[in-house]
Design a protein around this motif. Structure first.
Motif, short mmCIF file in Angstrom:
data_model
loop_
_atom_site.label_atom_id
_atom_site.label_comp_id
_atom_site.label_asym_id
_atom_site.label_seq_id
_atom_site.Cartn_x
_atom_site.Cartn_y
_atom_site.Cartn_z
N ARG A 1 -4.21 3.89 -2.82
CA ARG A 1 -3.00 3.77 -1.82
C ARG A 1 -2.55 2.25 -1.99
O ARG A 1 -1.73 1.77 -2.26
N LEU A 2 -3.77 1.14 -1.83
CA LEU A 2 -3.35 -0.17 -2.00
C LEU A 2 -2.74 -0.45 -3.47
O LEU A 2 -1.86 -1.27 -3.80
N ASN A 3 -3.44 0.28 -4.51
CA ASN A 3 -2.81 -0.08 -5.80
C ASN A 3 -1.57 0.31 -6.01
O ASN A 3 -0.72 -0.30 -6.72
N LEU A 4 -1.19 1.41 -5.32
CA LEU A 4 0.17 2.04 -5.38
C LEU A 4 1.10 1.01 -4.48
O LEU A 4 2.32 0.77 -4.95
N CYS A 5 0.59 0.50 -3.51
CA CYS A 5 1.49 -0.44 -2.59
C CYS A 5 1.73 -1.71 -3.74
O CYS A 5 2.76 -2.35 -3.53
#
Length: 225
Positions: A22-26
């Motif tokens: 999720r953070l990588n996608l952010c």
């Protein structure tokens, strides 16, 4: 259960693998999942953006030139349009999918460009107001990036940062969540004074910030003189 407990509880329900993804996608929303995330952020960041803009910007009828860096799905630009209906608006993002989404959401009246904060494709002093919402965590060279923002900001302009997280040992309720996010991603979490000093090092002469500790929110205003 207060708002802080709710947020920590939500994060605690997810595995490290899920949160890392999720953070990588952010950091760079791409593909169908990235577009879905951008729509979620458009909705979920509304209160944060309103609080930040109310703190330093307000509204008006001036024909100011606005740039939103890391514009994502365009929610901040939409909020700025509502506050400054005579303004001229631009956005930039380094995800081509976000550029396409913002163009679709905002229409032809807003110029959306593909590029990075490290090399902004604009002339010097091109903008009166520059915003960066929930994005400076991922800027690899923070002082160099701020120097590039400084370059394209007008002499009387203002650069505003709005972040949903900052490093604040005084409020331990957020510490575990924040440290977990840093551990699982390329996200950089800054103490208030750290970003203040980076802005000054980049050339800004006046820097101030306001926090909302119960939410772990912070917003900065920086100007050239």
């Amino acid at each position: 259960m207060d708002r802080q407990e709710v947020r920590d509880w939500e994060h605690s329900q997810h595995s490290d693998d899920w949160l890392k993804s999720r953070l990588n996608l952010c950091c760079k929303p791409v593909g169908a999942d990235g577009i879905e995330l951008a729509h979620e952020m458009n909705l979920g960041h509304g209160t944060l953006v309103s609080w930040g803009l109310d703190t330093y910007l307000g509204s008006g009828r001036e024909r100011l030139r606005f740039l939103d860096i890391g514009c994502g799905g365009g929610a901040t630009l939409r909020a700025l349009q509502e506050r400054y209906p005579e303004g001229v608006f631009s956005g930039i993002d380094y995800s081509v999918d976000m550029v396409a989404l913002a163009r679709d959401e905002l229409g032809d009246g807003v110029e959306i460009s593909h590029g990075t904060v490290a090399e902004l494709p604009y002339a010097a002093a091109a903008f009166d107001m520059i915003t960066a919402v929930e994005t400076v965590y991922f800027w690899p060279d923070i002082v160099g990036s701020f120097a590039e923002v400084y370059r394209v900001l007008a002499p009387e302009g203002r650069f505003q940062i709005i972040n949903e997280m900052y490093d604040d040992p005084q409020h331990a309720g957020y510490t575990a969540r924040n440290r977990r996010m840093v551990r699982l991603s390329a996200l950089q979490l800054f103490a208030p004074e750290t970003l203040e000093n980076a802005l000054l090092e980049a050339g800004f002469k006046q820097v101030e910030y306001v926090t909302l500790p119960e939410n772990n929110w912070i917003t900065y205003s920086a100007s050239k003189g």
